[in-house]
Write a protein that holds these residues in place. Structure first.
Motif, PDB file in Angstrom:
ATOM      1  N   VAL A   6      52.974  27.884  17.138  1.00 25.94           N
ATOM      2  CA  VAL A   6      53.089  29.318  17.440  1.00 25.94           C
ATOM      3  C   VAL A   6      53.122  29.485  18.952  1.00 25.94           C
ATOM      4  O   VAL A   6      52.302  28.897  19.666  1.00 25.94           O
ATOM      5  N   LYS A   7      54.060  30.284  19.448  1.00 31.66           N
ATOM      6  CA  LYS A   7      54.138  30.569  20.881  1.00 31.66           C
ATOM      7  C   LYS A   7      53.456  31.898  21.186  1.00 31.66           C
ATOM      8  O   LYS A   7      53.518  32.837  20.399  1.00 31.66           O
ATOM      9  N   GLY A   8      52.814  31.958  22.349  1.00 32.66           N
ATOM     10  CA  GLY A   8      52.139  33.183  22.757  1.00 32.66           C
ATOM     11  C   GLY A   8      52.326  33.448  24.233  1.00 32.66           C
ATOM     12  O   GLY A   8      52.857  32.618  24.972  1.00 32.66           O
ATOM     13  N   GLN A   9      51.882  34.619  24.658  1.00 28.62           N
ATOM     14  CA  GLN A   9      51.945  34.983  26.073  1.00 28.62           C
ATOM     15  C   GLN A   9      50.657  35.693  26.462  1.00 28.62           C
ATOM     16  O   GLN A   9      50.076  36.438  25.663  1.00 28.62           O
ATOM     17  N   LYS A  10      50.181  35.417  27.673  1.00 30.12           N
ATOM     18  CA  LYS A  10      48.931  36.002  28.142  1.00 30.12           C
ATOM     19  C   LYS A  10      49.043  37.524  28.182  1.00 30.12           C
ATOM     20  O   LYS A  10      50.054  38.082  28.582  1.00 30.12           O
ATOM     21  N   ARG A  11      47.965  38.186  27.738  1.00 31.11           N
ATOM     22  CA  ARG A  11      47.921  39.648  27.811  1.00 31.11           C
ATOM     23  C   ARG A  11      47.386  40.058  29.180  1.00 31.11           C
ATOM     24  O   ARG A  11      46.299  39.653  29.580  1.00 31.11           O
ATOM     25  N   ALA A  45      36.412  34.864  25.441  1.00 28.29           N
ATOM     26  CA  ALA A  45      37.727  35.019  24.816  1.00 28.29           C
ATOM     27  C   ALA A  45      38.840  35.034  25.854  1.00 28.29           C
ATOM     28  O   ALA A  45      38.689  35.622  26.926  1.00 28.29           O
ATOM     29  N   PHE A  46      39.944  34.389  25.520  1.00 30.75           N
ATOM     30  CA  PHE A  46      41.158  34.468  26.319  1.00 30.75           C
ATOM     31  C   PHE A  46      42.154  35.307  25.532  1.00 30.75           C
ATOM     32  O   PHE A  46      42.479  34.991  24.381  1.00 30.75           O
ATOM     33  N   ALA A  47      42.623  36.400  26.119  1.00 36.99           N
ATOM     34  CA  ALA A  47      43.484  37.348  25.419  1.00 36.99           C
ATOM     35  C   ALA A  47      44.959  36.969  25.565  1.00 36.99           C
ATOM     36  O   ALA A  47      45.442  36.726  26.665  1.00 36.99           O
ATOM     37  N   ASP A  70      51.164  27.467  22.020  1.00 34.06           N
ATOM     38  CA  ASP A  70      51.797  27.304  23.326  1.00 34.06           C
ATOM     39  C   ASP A  70      51.746  28.664  24.005  1.00 34.06           C
ATOM     40  O   ASP A  70      52.535  29.561  23.688  1.00 34.06           O
ATOM     41  N   ILE A  71      50.783  28.837  24.922  1.00 35.84           N
ATOM     42  CA  ILE A  71      50.607  30.128  25.596  1.00 35.84           C
ATOM     43  C   ILE A  71      51.110  29.998  27.028  1.00 35.84           C
ATOM     44  O   ILE A  71      50.462  29.376  27.871  1.00 35.84           O
ATOM     45  N   ALA A  78      44.295  24.998  17.608  1.00 35.81           N
ATOM     46  CA  ALA A  78      43.313  25.997  17.192  1.00 35.81           C
ATOM     47  C   ALA A  78      43.375  26.216  15.686  1.00 35.81           C
ATOM     48  O   ALA A  78      44.349  25.832  15.024  1.00 35.81           O
ATOM     49  N   VAL A  79      42.315  26.824  15.170  1.00 40.40           N
ATOM     50  CA  VAL A  79      42.310  27.281  13.780  1.00 40.40           C
ATOM     51  C   VAL A  79      42.022  28.780  13.796  1.00 40.40           C
ATOM     52  O   VAL A  79      41.471  29.314  14.761  1.00 40.40           O
ATOM     53  N   ILE A  80      42.399  29.461  12.720  1.00 41.08           N
ATOM     54  CA  ILE A  80      42.151  30.897  12.626  1.00 41.08           C
ATOM     55  C   ILE A  80      40.662  31.133  12.405  1.00 41.08           C
ATOM     56  O   ILE A  80      40.049  30.556  11.512  1.00 41.08           O
TER      57      ILE A  80
END
Length: 200
Positions: A6-11, A45-47, A70-71, A78-80
């Motif tokens: 899953v790809k993500g981006q920093k908030r 937490a990292f948002a 991949d942020i 990670a796990v949910i």
């Protein structure tokens, strides 16, 4: 355990308004908790935000995944940890993740799979599954996709409790008194038992 990417981006901004805007764009607000801790000693937490289209593959399924996140180019596993859904539409509105590594034990719910034809079912009873997942603790590479339980010798009117189970390399975190499955009497099995008694 199976893995999924899953790809993500920093908030850059958080709060209700920013989260609402993200959801309009098809994104889901997320947090990931790792080794870093705040002043209160609790995990920090990292948002970030991830595409709903990618997250749904890991969320709307009975299977449990290790997620390769991949942020913005930074990768971790990670796990949910926790999911939040809209109360009426049941759409995913927030996701929390817990960072894992190959040596650190985690506790996670794994699906139960019943194997074999129970003796009680052959005698006319009905096999009933009471819990679909059991919580187990171990480093994630040791955790299987399913927990296989042999029910072949399970008699009519009997049950299998968590306390009677063991899995190599895993510590079971669910209470020992929890009933996993049982074979319940049916009208047919009662009739057969009554006929056997009358014949005797």
């Amino acid at each position: 355990m199976k893995e999924i990417s899953v790809k993500g981006q920093k908030r850059t901004s958080t709060g209700k308004k920013a989260s609402k805007e993200l959801r309009k764009e098809g994104m889901v607000p997320c947090n990931i908790y790792g080794e870093k801790r705040g002043e209160n000693g609790l995990p920090e937490a990292f948002a970030f935000a991830a595409s709903f289209a990618e997250l749904r593959k890991a969320v709307y399924t009975p299977e449990v995944y290790v997620i390769n996140l991949d942020i913005d180019g930074k990768q971790c596993k990670a796990v949910i940890k926790e999911l939040q859904f809209h109360p009426t539409t049941e759409a995913l509105i927030h996701a929390d993740f817990y960072e894992v590594n190959e040596t650190k034990p985690i506790t996670i719910g794994i699906p139960v799979k019943l194997n074999g034809l129970a003796q009680g079912v052959r005698d006319g009873g009905k096999l009933s599954l009471a819990v679909r997942k059991l919580n187990v603790t171990a480093p994630y590479p040791q955790i299987p996709e399913v927990l296989n339980i042999d029910v072949t010798n399970l008699q009519l009117g009997k049950a299998i409790k968590v306390g009677s189970l063991s899995f190599e390399g895993l510590e079971i975190a669910t209470s020992p008194e929890v009933v996993v499955c049982s074979v319940k009497a049916t009208r047919a099995s009662r009739s057969a038992a009554a006929a056997a008694e009358a014949e005797a």
